[in-house]
Scaffold this motif. Structure first.
Motif, PDB file in Angstrom:
ATOM      1  N   HIS A  86       0.853  -1.190   0.000  1.00 32.41           N
ATOM      2  CA  HIS A  86       0.000   0.000   0.000  1.00 32.41           C
ATOM      3  C   HIS A  86       0.891   1.244   0.000  1.00 32.41           C
ATOM      4  CE1 HIS A  86      -3.107   2.803   0.930  1.00 32.41           C
ATOM      5  NE2 HIS A  86      -4.006   1.870   1.144  1.00 32.41           N
ATOM      6  N   PRO A  87       0.806   2.065  -1.033  1.00 29.42           N
ATOM      7  CA  PRO A  87       1.798   3.137  -1.191  1.00 29.42           C
ATOM      8  C   PRO A  87       1.744   4.213  -0.102  1.00 29.42           C
ATOM      9  CG  PRO A  87       0.049   3.340  -2.823  1.00 29.42           C
ATOM     10  CD  PRO A  87      -0.168   2.043  -2.127  1.00 29.42           C
ATOM     11  N   ARG A  88       0.585   4.355   0.559  1.00 36.30           N
ATOM     12  CA  ARG A  88       0.474   5.434   1.549  1.00 36.30           C
ATOM     13  C   ARG A  88       0.857   4.987   2.951  1.00 36.30           C
ATOM     14  NH1 ARG A  88      -4.274   6.378  -1.481  1.00 36.30           N
ATOM     15  NH2 ARG A  88      -5.557   5.383   0.077  1.00 36.30           N
ATOM     16  N   LEU A  89       1.067   3.705   3.140  1.00 37.10           N
ATOM     17  CA  LEU A  89       1.426   3.214   4.474  1.00 37.10           C
ATOM     18  C   LEU A  89       2.937   3.176   4.626  1.00 37.10           C
ATOM     19  CD1 LEU A  89      -1.128   0.289   4.900  1.00 37.10           C
ATOM     20  CD2 LEU A  89      -1.187   2.534   5.974  1.00 37.10           C
ATOM     21  N   GLN A  93       4.064   0.490   9.469  1.00 36.27           N
ATOM     22  CA  GLN A  93       2.624   0.194   9.449  1.00 36.27           C
ATOM     23  C   GLN A  93       2.337  -1.084   8.659  1.00 36.27           C
ATOM     24  OE1 GLN A  93       1.274   3.917   7.861  1.00 36.27           O
ATOM     25  NE2 GLN A  93       1.144   4.891   9.873  1.00 36.27           N
ATOM     26  N   PHE A  97       0.892  -4.534  10.328  1.00 32.56           N
ATOM     27  CA  PHE A  97      -0.365  -5.101   9.831  1.00 32.56           C
ATOM     28  C   PHE A  97      -0.212  -6.596   9.565  1.00 32.56           C
ATOM     29  CE2 PHE A  97      -2.847  -6.233   5.987  1.00 32.56           C
ATOM     30  CZ  PHE A  97      -4.111  -6.192   6.548  1.00 32.56           C
TER      31      PHE A  97
ATOM     32  N   ALA B  16      -7.411  -4.599   9.925  1.00 33.31           N
ATOM     33  CA  ALA B  16      -7.759  -4.009   8.628  1.00 33.31           C
ATOM     34  C   ALA B  16      -8.371  -2.626   8.819  1.00 33.31           C
ATOM     35  CB  ALA B  16      -8.728  -4.918   7.882  1.00 33.31           C
ATOM     36  N   ARG B  18      -7.812  -0.556  11.287  1.00 34.38           N
ATOM     37  CA  ARG B  18      -6.723   0.343  11.671  1.00 34.38           C
ATOM     38  C   ARG B  18      -5.885   0.724  10.448  1.00 34.38           C
ATOM     39  NH1 ARG B  18      -2.969   1.386  15.907  1.00 34.38           N
ATOM     40  NH2 ARG B  18      -0.850   1.279  15.124  1.00 34.38           N
ATOM     41  N   ARG B  19      -5.602  -0.262   9.615  1.00 33.59           N
ATOM     42  CA  ARG B  19      -4.803  -0.019   8.402  1.00 33.59           C
ATOM     43  C   ARG B  19      -5.525   0.944   7.467  1.00 33.59           C
ATOM     44  NH1 ARG B  19      -1.581  -3.176   4.377  1.00 33.59           N
ATOM     45  NH2 ARG B  19      -2.653  -3.072   2.396  1.00 33.59           N
ATOM     46  N   LEU B  22      -5.346   4.458   8.856  1.00 34.64           N
ATOM     47  CA  LEU B  22      -4.007   5.021   8.670  1.00 34.64           C
ATOM     48  C   LEU B  22      -3.771   5.414   7.210  1.00 34.64           C
ATOM     49  CD1 LEU B  22      -1.905   2.532  10.856  1.00 34.64           C
ATOM     50  CD2 LEU B  22      -2.308   4.953  11.339  1.00 34.64           C
ATOM     51  N   SER B  23      -4.241   4.567   6.304  1.00 34.40           N
ATOM     52  CA  SER B  23      -3.962   4.829   4.883  1.00 34.40           C
ATOM     53  C   SER B  23      -4.708   6.060   4.394  1.00 34.40           C
ATOM     54  CB  SER B  23      -4.334   3.615   4.035  1.00 34.40           C
ATOM     55  OG  SER B  23      -5.730   3.474   3.953  1.00 34.40           O
ATOM     56  N   HIS B  24      -5.877   6.351   4.985  1.00 36.62           N
ATOM     57  CA  HIS B  24      -6.649   7.507   4.524  1.00 36.62           C
ATOM     58  C   HIS B  24      -6.101   8.835   5.031  1.00 36.62           C
ATOM     59  CE1 HIS B  24      -9.729   5.774   2.092  1.00 36.62           C
ATOM     60  NE2 HIS B  24     -10.056   4.900   3.018  1.00 36.62           N
ATOM     61  N   ARG B  25      -5.194   8.754   5.996  1.00 36.16           N
ATOM     62  CA  ARG B  25      -4.647  10.016   6.501  1.00 36.16           C
ATOM     63  C   ARG B  25      -3.871  10.760   5.414  1.00 36.16           C
ATOM     64  NH1 ARG B  25      -1.959   9.062  12.288  1.00 36.16           N
ATOM     65  NH2 ARG B  25      -0.469   7.988  10.958  1.00 36.16           N
ATOM     66  N   LEU B  26      -3.406  10.039   4.414  1.00 38.16           N
ATOM     67  CA  LEU B  26      -2.673  10.692   3.316  1.00 38.16           C
ATOM     68  C   LEU B  26      -3.425  10.577   1.987  1.00 38.16           C
ATOM     69  CD1 LEU B  26       0.952   9.407   4.092  1.00 38.16           C
ATOM     70  CD2 LEU B  26       0.051  11.701   4.475  1.00 38.16           C
ATOM     71  N   ASN B  27      -4.723  10.280   2.071  1.00 39.33           N
ATOM     72  CA  ASN B  27      -5.488  10.061   0.845  1.00 39.33           C
ATOM     73  C   ASN B  27      -6.123  11.370   0.372  1.00 39.33           C
ATOM     74  OD1 ASN B  27      -7.051   9.172  -1.234  1.00 39.33           O
ATOM     75  ND2 ASN B  27      -8.187   7.638  -0.060  1.00 39.33           N
ATOM     76  N   SER B  79      -9.712   3.490  -2.345  1.00 41.26           N
ATOM     77  CA  SER B  79      -9.380   2.562  -1.266  1.00 41.26           C
ATOM     78  C   SER B  79      -9.094   1.169  -1.820  1.00 41.26           C
ATOM     79  CB  SER B  79     -10.542   2.519  -0.279  1.00 41.26           C
ATOM     80  OG  SER B  79     -10.321   1.542   0.687  1.00 41.26           O
ATOM     81  N   ALA B  82      -5.804   1.188  -4.020  1.00 38.36           N
ATOM     82  CA  ALA B  82      -4.555   1.287  -3.249  1.00 38.36           C
ATOM     83  C   ALA B  82      -4.065  -0.094  -2.831  1.00 38.36           C
ATOM     84  CB  ALA B  82      -4.769   2.169  -2.028  1.00 38.36           C
ATOM     85  N   GLU B  83      -4.982  -1.060  -2.773  1.00 38.86           N
ATOM     86  CA  GLU B  83      -4.617  -2.426  -2.369  1.00 38.86           C
ATOM     87  C   GLU B  83      -4.253  -3.301  -3.565  1.00 38.86           C
ATOM     88  OE1 GLU B  83      -4.579  -2.868   0.776  1.00 38.86           O
ATOM     89  OE2 GLU B  83      -6.404  -2.231   1.801  1.00 38.86           O
TER      90      GLU B  83
END
Lengths: 241, 269
Positions: A86-89, A93, A97, B16, B18-19, B22-27, B79, B82-83
């Motif tokens: 995941h590029p933003r993690l 993190q 995970f 998941a 939590r992940r 966290l990932s949306h903080r920079l989205n 979302s 990104a995966e």
């Protein structure tokens, strides 16, 4: 131990695996070698449960992948070719995970990152990592699973020579601990002196076994490849306990 | 060796969730969505005096239909995409897709649902609170959740980012305009005139139309001119908020099912 019997896989009219039989034993490093398009990656993806076979069976540590999928996958860790995250993690993190996903304590993460030289990058988003750093993160995540069966698809491609050697030492060390280690690669020059067994695959079919020291006879062009450099004793490796 | 110390389904879902958080903080899609929601929420303040309460719901209706629904859809799509590169890791885990998707979807539901509260907050703070505003805001939350989960499903089925974007926007256009244009075209057909309930059913099943009609009924106290043409229209006019709640719940469930089917596809090919 990995047992593969009469494995078949096609994509449309293209038959990638026609009848693959493998028996990969614990305690040794086994190579799966073959030319491009021989079916190495597809075979590993089927064994790792990422791709459903058209026929045949895969058994991991006595658990049939189709009937006991969860139990089989719990005993396996797979390192895909050219892994991405995941590029933003951040590195930390991502590793935390996967530790949670495998039921491993997150306390184990710093040691895993440190073993692959990733501690200093733990706050960096994975999208900003170079190919080599991403591969080292993948190896940290891969080793976090602490699984008895290790599958790796071209694990050394993005690594520099020093880390390739570390990887080889790590795998030999894991094999000595009784793990089953299967590495698909076409960088034979690097592995001929580090592997214990060598299984040949061509056109999706098993072609028998070859002693690693006879790889050069079977693949005459091998002599022109990088020979992997000097072998460092396993005792000097960071992964020895 | 710790090979069977696998986490519970709940543990995987929490990881998941939590992940995802966290990932949306920079989205950037999340920030665009929040900016849209805040702007839309502030628009009713342009309506002066006593009309604020009724005007607010009117503003929100259009903001949700034409902007917030699309930003929610794109949030879900981003979302999933990104995966996309990580499926070979995620699908190879013994935990399976279900708990992971559950945690991910829950994070999206909380993000889009809770952010919809910002639509009504400015008006509420300015003293313009009303039942219509609450209804418009709650309905907006439902529509935003449906759209984000639909975006997630599209992203899992169509993993190429450009194709996924085209498919998601096409779906949004169909829901927003396509269905209505089709229904308008069919409205005069003798078969539809003879069975008006079928026409109404098609309108009711579209969450955008259900939201539009629900808010319009609430704000304008309006109803179909042809209420006596079929019993269904009358029932809908009386129970529009209830129907909208049921519909968004069902659509969310279907979108989640589609997302699960899309995510569990192997990485063949």
């Amino acid at each position: 131990m990995i047992l593969v019997r009469d494995l078949k896989k096609s994509f449309g009219s293209r038959h990638v695996l026609t009848s693959l039989d493998l028996a990969v034993e614990p305690g040794v490093v086994t190579l799966l070698v073959g030319s491009n398009g021989a079916g190495k990656t597809t075979a590993l993806r089927v064994i790792a449960g990422l791709s459903d076979p058209d026929g045949g069976t895969v058994t991991i540590e006595g658990h049939d992948l189709r009937r006991e999928r969860k139990a089989a996958l719990a005993r396996l860790s797979f390192l895909p070719q050219a892994p991405r995250f995941h590029p933003r993690l951040t590195v930390l993190q991502v590793a935390e995970f996967y530790a949670r996903l495998r039921g491993r304590p997150t306390d184990a993460v710093p040691a895993a990152l440190d073993a692959w030289g990733m501690c200093e990058f733990e706050r960096v988003p994975t999208g900003k990592l170079s190919g080599g750093l991403r591969q080292r993160l993948a190896l940290a995540v891969f080793s976090l699973a602490d699984a008895p069966v290790l599958l790796l698809d071209e694990p050394g491609l993005s690594l520099d020579p020093e880390w390739r050697q570390s990887l080889q030492h790590f795998l030999r060390h894991e094999a000595r601990r009784g793990r089953t280690v299967l590495v698909a690669t076409h960088l034979l020059g690097e592995w001929e002196r580090r592997a214990d067994r060598c299984l040949l695959i061509e056109q999706g079919r098993s072609q028998g076994e070859l002693p690693p020291d006879r790889l050069r006879e079977h693949f005459p062009r091998l002599g022109r490849e990088d020979d992997g450099g000097p072998v460092t004793p396993i005792e000097s490796c960071a992964f020895t306990s | 060796m710790n090979t069977l110390a696998l986490p519970s389904r709940r543990g995987v879902a929490c990881a998941a969730l939590r992940r995802e958080w966290l990932s949306h903080r920079l989205n950037r899609f999340l920030y665009a969505h929040l900016a849209l929601v805040l702007t839309a929420g502030a628009l009713p303040l342009l309506t002066p005096g006593d009309a604020l309460a009724r005007g607010a719901a009117w503003w929100l209706l259009h903001a949700v239909l034409y902007a917030v629904s699309l930003s929610s859809l794109l949030l879900g799509l981003s979302s999933a995409h990104a995966e996309a590169d990580e499926f070979v890791w995620l699908l190879g885990q013994p935990a399976g897709v279900g708990p992971w998707l559950g945690g991910k979807a829950l994070a999206l539901i909380v993000l889009t649902g809770a952010s919809s509260a910002l639509l009504g907050l400015p008006t509420l703070l300015m003293g313009g609170g009303s039942p219509e505003l609450m209804l418009a805001t709650a309905g907006a939350a439902g529509v935003a959740v449906v759209c984000s989960l639909a975006g997630l499903a599209v992203g899992f089925w169509i993993r190429d980012s450009v194709r996924g974007l085209i498919a998601a926007v096409a779906m949004w256009l169909v829901l927003l305009f396509g269905m209505d244009i089709l229904l308008l075209a069919l409205a005069g057909a003798p078969a539809v005139q003879a069975n008006p309930d079928w026409w109404i059913v098609a309108l009711m099943l579209n969450p955008f139309d259900a939201y539009r009609v629900t808010v319009l009924f609430a704000v304008e106290r309006a109803a179909f001119s042809g209420l006596n043409a079929g019993w269904l229209a009358g029932w809908w006019a009386t129970n529009a908020p209830l129907w909208l709640a049921v519909l968004t719940f069902v659509w969310s469930g279907l979108a989640l099912l589609a997302a699960w089917l899309g995510a569990r596809r192997r990485v063949d090919g």
